[in-house]
Design an enzyme around this catalytic site. Structure first.
Site, PDB file in Angstrom:
ATOM      1  N   GLU A 181      -3.552  -0.075  -3.520  1.00 32.82           N
ATOM      2  CA  GLU A 181      -3.683  -1.244  -2.638  1.00 32.82           C
ATOM      3  C   GLU A 181      -5.108  -1.781  -2.630  1.00 32.82           C
ATOM      4  O   GLU A 181      -5.384  -2.839  -2.071  1.00 32.82           O
ATOM      5  CB  GLU A 181      -3.175  -0.919  -1.224  1.00 32.82           C
ATOM      6  CG  GLU A 181      -4.170  -0.335  -0.252  1.00 32.82           C
ATOM      7  CD  GLU A 181      -4.528   1.116  -0.529  1.00 32.82           C
ATOM      8  OE1 GLU A 181      -5.497   1.584   0.083  1.00 32.82           O
ATOM      9  OE2 GLU A 181      -3.852   1.764  -1.347  1.00 32.82           O
ATOM     10  N   GLN A 186     -13.705   7.461   9.635  1.00 28.26           N
ATOM     11  CA  GLN A 186     -12.885   8.023   8.548  1.00 28.26           C
ATOM     12  C   GLN A 186     -13.742   8.415   7.349  1.00 28.26           C
ATOM     13  O   GLN A 186     -13.397   9.324   6.606  1.00 28.26           O
ATOM     14  CB  GLN A 186     -11.816   7.020   8.108  1.00 28.26           C
ATOM     15  CG  GLN A 186     -10.581   7.034   8.972  1.00 28.26           C
ATOM     16  CD  GLN A 186      -9.477   6.141   8.425  1.00 28.26           C
ATOM     17  OE1 GLN A 186      -9.534   5.671   7.287  1.00 28.26           O
ATOM     18  NE2 GLN A 186      -8.460   5.900   9.227  1.00 28.26           N
ATOM     19  N   PHE A 237       0.654   7.144   9.799  1.00 28.92           N
ATOM     20  CA  PHE A 237      -0.770   6.818   9.890  1.00 28.92           C
ATOM     21  C   PHE A 237      -1.621   8.073   9.665  1.00 28.92           C
ATOM     22  O   PHE A 237      -2.633   8.037   8.981  1.00 28.92           O
ATOM     23  CB  PHE A 237      -1.098   6.216  11.262  1.00 28.92           C
ATOM     24  CG  PHE A 237      -0.169   5.103  11.644  1.00 28.92           C
ATOM     25  CD1 PHE A 237      -0.262   3.860  11.033  1.00 28.92           C
ATOM     26  CD2 PHE A 237       0.820   5.292  12.594  1.00 28.92           C
ATOM     27  CE1 PHE A 237       0.600   2.832  11.368  1.00 28.92           C
ATOM     28  CE2 PHE A 237       1.693   4.275  12.938  1.00 28.92           C
ATOM     29  CZ  PHE A 237       1.587   3.037  12.321  1.00 28.92           C
ATOM     30  N   LEU A 238      -1.184   9.181  10.233  1.00 29.29           N
ATOM     31  CA  LEU A 238      -1.935  10.429  10.094  1.00 29.29           C
ATOM     32  C   LEU A 238      -1.853  10.982   8.678  1.00 29.29           C
ATOM     33  O   LEU A 238      -2.797  11.609   8.200  1.00 29.29           O
ATOM     34  CB  LEU A 238      -1.404  11.466  11.095  1.00 29.29           C
ATOM     35  CG  LEU A 238      -2.136  12.804  11.141  1.00 29.29           C
ATOM     36  CD1 LEU A 238      -3.589  12.626  11.565  1.00 29.29           C
ATOM     37  CD2 LEU A 238      -1.419  13.762  12.100  1.00 29.29           C
ATOM     38  N   GLY A 239      -0.737  10.723   8.008  1.00 23.76           N
ATOM     39  CA  GLY A 239      -0.522  11.298   6.678  1.00 23.76           C
ATOM     40  C   GLY A 239      -1.681  11.070   5.733  1.00 23.76           C
ATOM     41  O   GLY A 239      -2.237  12.015   5.158  1.00 23.76           O
ATOM     42  N   ASP A 240      -2.096   9.806   5.562  1.00 30.24           N
ATOM     43  CA  ASP A 240      -3.174   9.557   4.598  1.00 30.24           C
ATOM     44  C   ASP A 240      -4.525  10.015   5.122  1.00 30.24           C
ATOM     45  O   ASP A 240      -5.406  10.380   4.354  1.00 30.24           O
ATOM     46  CB  ASP A 240      -3.205   8.086   4.168  1.00 30.24           C
ATOM     47  CG  ASP A 240      -3.531   7.138   5.302  1.00 30.24           C
ATOM     48  OD1 ASP A 240      -4.718   6.940   5.567  1.00 30.24           O
ATOM     49  OD2 ASP A 240      -2.594   6.588   5.904  1.00 30.24           O
ATOM     50  N   GLN A 241      -4.707  10.039   6.465  1.00 31.42           N
ATOM     51  CA  GLN A 241      -5.979  10.506   7.028  1.00 31.42           C
ATOM     52  C   GLN A 241      -6.207  11.987   6.747  1.00 31.42           C
ATOM     53  O   GLN A 241      -7.348  12.432   6.616  1.00 31.42           O
ATOM     54  CB  GLN A 241      -6.007  10.271   8.546  1.00 31.42           C
ATOM     55  CG  GLN A 241      -6.025   8.813   8.960  1.00 31.42           C
ATOM     56  CD  GLN A 241      -6.035   8.651  10.474  1.00 31.42           C
ATOM     57  OE1 GLN A 241      -6.654   9.426  11.196  1.00 31.42           O
ATOM     58  NE2 GLN A 241      -5.330   7.648  10.973  1.00 31.42           N
ATOM     59  N   HIS A 265      -1.243   3.887   0.967  1.00 35.13           N
ATOM     60  CA  HIS A 265      -2.526   4.474   1.363  1.00 35.13           C
ATOM     61  C   HIS A 265      -2.567   5.964   1.030  1.00 35.13           C
ATOM     62  O   HIS A 265      -3.581   6.481   0.560  1.00 35.13           O
ATOM     63  CB  HIS A 265      -2.754   4.293   2.871  1.00 35.13           C
ATOM     64  CG  HIS A 265      -3.341   2.980   3.247  1.00 35.13           C
ATOM     65  ND1 HIS A 265      -4.635   2.620   2.947  1.00 35.13           N
ATOM     66  CD2 HIS A 265      -2.820   1.938   3.924  1.00 35.13           C
ATOM     67  CE1 HIS A 265      -4.881   1.414   3.416  1.00 35.13           C
ATOM     68  NE2 HIS A 265      -3.795   0.967   4.013  1.00 35.13           N
TER      69      HIS A 265
END
Length: 342
Positions: free
Chosen positions: A10, A100, A282-286, A306
Site C-alpha cells: 500500500e 509506532q 488494527f493490532l495485527g500489523d502493529q 498493512h
C-alpha cells in the site's frame, strides 16, 4: 546498506516507520526509495519526519533526505542509548504514528518521550487505543511501557500532549493468542473537548447500549471532558477477553450526532469479535515488529495489506520470520517460524 522500496504494497508511511525502527534495533543502515510514491502528495509528510528525527536522536544516527517532500531517505544508525525524546509536531500530525516508530526501537534501549500533536485524528489509531489495547498486548510480551495523555489534540489544530516511558525489554515472552473463549467486560473512554459535557455522555450511552444488545457482560465507559486548542470528540471501546483486548473507535465531527459516533465505535468492535480471533485487525500489523523478537502466533480478525507490508519490511531486515494462513480481507493466523535474537 538495506534498500527498501517505499512504494511496495500500500506504499504508506508504515514502511518508513518500521524500516527506520529496525535500522536502530539491528544497527543496519537503510535506504528507503520511492517514499509514498503512489500517494497524491508523495514523499515525507511532517509526522513521518518527526518520527525519523526522534529515532535519529535515540540512535545518534546520520541521516540524508530528512525533509518534507523527500522521496529518498538514508538512515545510518549509531549506538542507541536510553534517552528522553521530545517530538514537537506543530500540526495535528498523529502522535500515535510517531510512537509506532519510536516504541519498537525504545523497547531495546529504554527511555522516555514527550510528543505534541494530534491525539485523536483521522487515519491513525487514537491514543486511547494505543494505551489500552496495544500496550496491554506488549505487556504480555514482556514490554513495560506506559503513556499519559496530558492534553487532547484534534484536527486541524493539534496541540495534544502525550508523555510516557519504556523500560528495557529484558524478558521476551512469546505471545500465543489465537481465539478468545470468553469476554470478561467491555470498557472504554468517551471524550469531548471544547464541547458541552453531554456530547461525551451521549457518545458513551449509545456505545454502551449497542454493546449490551449482543453481550450480557459489564460495560464500563468513562467520560472525559476537557479543553484544548480546538473542539473535538471521540470514543474508544475495547473488549477484555481471556486472551487480549480488541478495540473499536470513532471520531466526532461537525454535524455528526454523538449517538452515531458511539454506535460506530461499538459496531467496529462488534465486527472484530465475530471471528473469535484474539487480535483485532488494527493490532495485527502493529504487533509484527515485536513478534519477530518475542515469538509466538496470533489469530487476526482480518488480515490487512498493512500486515503483509509490515511482514515484508521485517523480513527484508531479518530474513524469513513469519508464516501466514489466510487471505487479505478475511481472518487468519500469523506464526513466527524463526524467532530473531539481537
Amino acid at each position: 546498506m538495506i534498500v527498501i522500496d517505499g512504494s511496495y504494497g500500500e506504499g504508506g508511511g508504515q514502511i518508513l516507520r518500521t524500516s527506520v525502527a529496525l535500522s536502530v534495533i539491528t544497527g543496519k543502515p537503510v535506504k528507503i526509495v520511492n517514499i509514498r510514491a503512489n500517494r497524491t502528495n508523495p514523499g515525507l509528510r511532517p509526522q513521518h519526519l518527526h518520527g525519523i528525527l526522534a529515532l535519529k536522536e535515540l540512535s545518534n544516527a546520520r541521516v540524508k533526505g530528512a525533509r518534507v517532500g523527500s522521496t529518498v531517505l538514508e538512515f545510518v544508525p549509531g549506538e542507541a542509548k536510553p534517552a528522553h525524546i521530545r517530538v514537537p509536531i506543530k500540526t495535528a500530525g498523529s502522535i500515535t504514528l510517531v510512537l509506532q516508530a519510536l516504541l519498537p526501537a525504545m523497547a531495546f534501549t529504554g527511555g522516555s518521550f514527550e510528543v505534541t500533536g494530534g491525539t485523536d485524528v483521522p487515519w491513525s489509531p487514537p491514543v486511547d487505543y494505543l494505551k489500552h489495547v496495544t500496550l496491554f498486548a506488549l505487556e504480555k510480551m514482556g514490554i513495560k511501557a506506559s503513556i499519559e495523555i496530558k492534553r487532547r489534540g484534534h484536527y486541524p489544530r493539534g496541540g495534544g500532549l502525550v508523555v510516557g516511558r519504556v523500560g528495557p525489554w529484558e524478558e521476551r515472552k512469546p505471545l500465543i493468542a489465537l481465539e478468545w473463549e470468553g469476554i470478561e467486560r467491555f470498557a472504554g473512554i468517551s471524550h469531548a473537548t471544547n464541547l458541552p459535557p453531554h456530547v461525551a455522555e451521549r457518545q458513551a450511552k449509545a456505545a454502551r447500549e449497542r454493546l449490551k444488545e449482543l453481550y450480557n457482560v459489564p460495560v464500563d465507559i468513562e467520560t472525559e471532558v476537557g479543553r484544548s486548542l480546538g473542539p473535538g470528540s471521540g470514543v474508544v471501546v475495547w473488549a477484555e477477553t481471556d486472551k487480549l483486548r480488541l478495540g473499536g473507535d470513532a471520531l466526532g465531527k461537525r454535524g455528526k450526532p454523538a449517538e452515531v459516533v458511539g454506535r460506530e465505535a461499538a459496531d467496529e468492535l462488534l465486527n472484530q469479535l465475530t471471528t473469535r480471533a484474539a487480535v483485532d485487525k488494527f493490532l495485527g500489523d502493529q504487533l509484527i515488529p515485536f513478534l519477530a523478537f518475542a515469538g509466538g502466533g496470533v489469530k487476526v480478525a482480518e488480515i490487512t495489506n498493512h500486515l503483509f507490508t509490515n511482514i515484508w519490511v521485517v523480513e527484508r531486515f531479518l530474513g524469513r520470520v513469519f508464516e501466514v494462513e489466510g487471505e487479505v480481507g478475511g481472518p487468519g493466523v500469523v506464526r513466527v517460524v524463526r524467532r530473531v535474537e539481537v
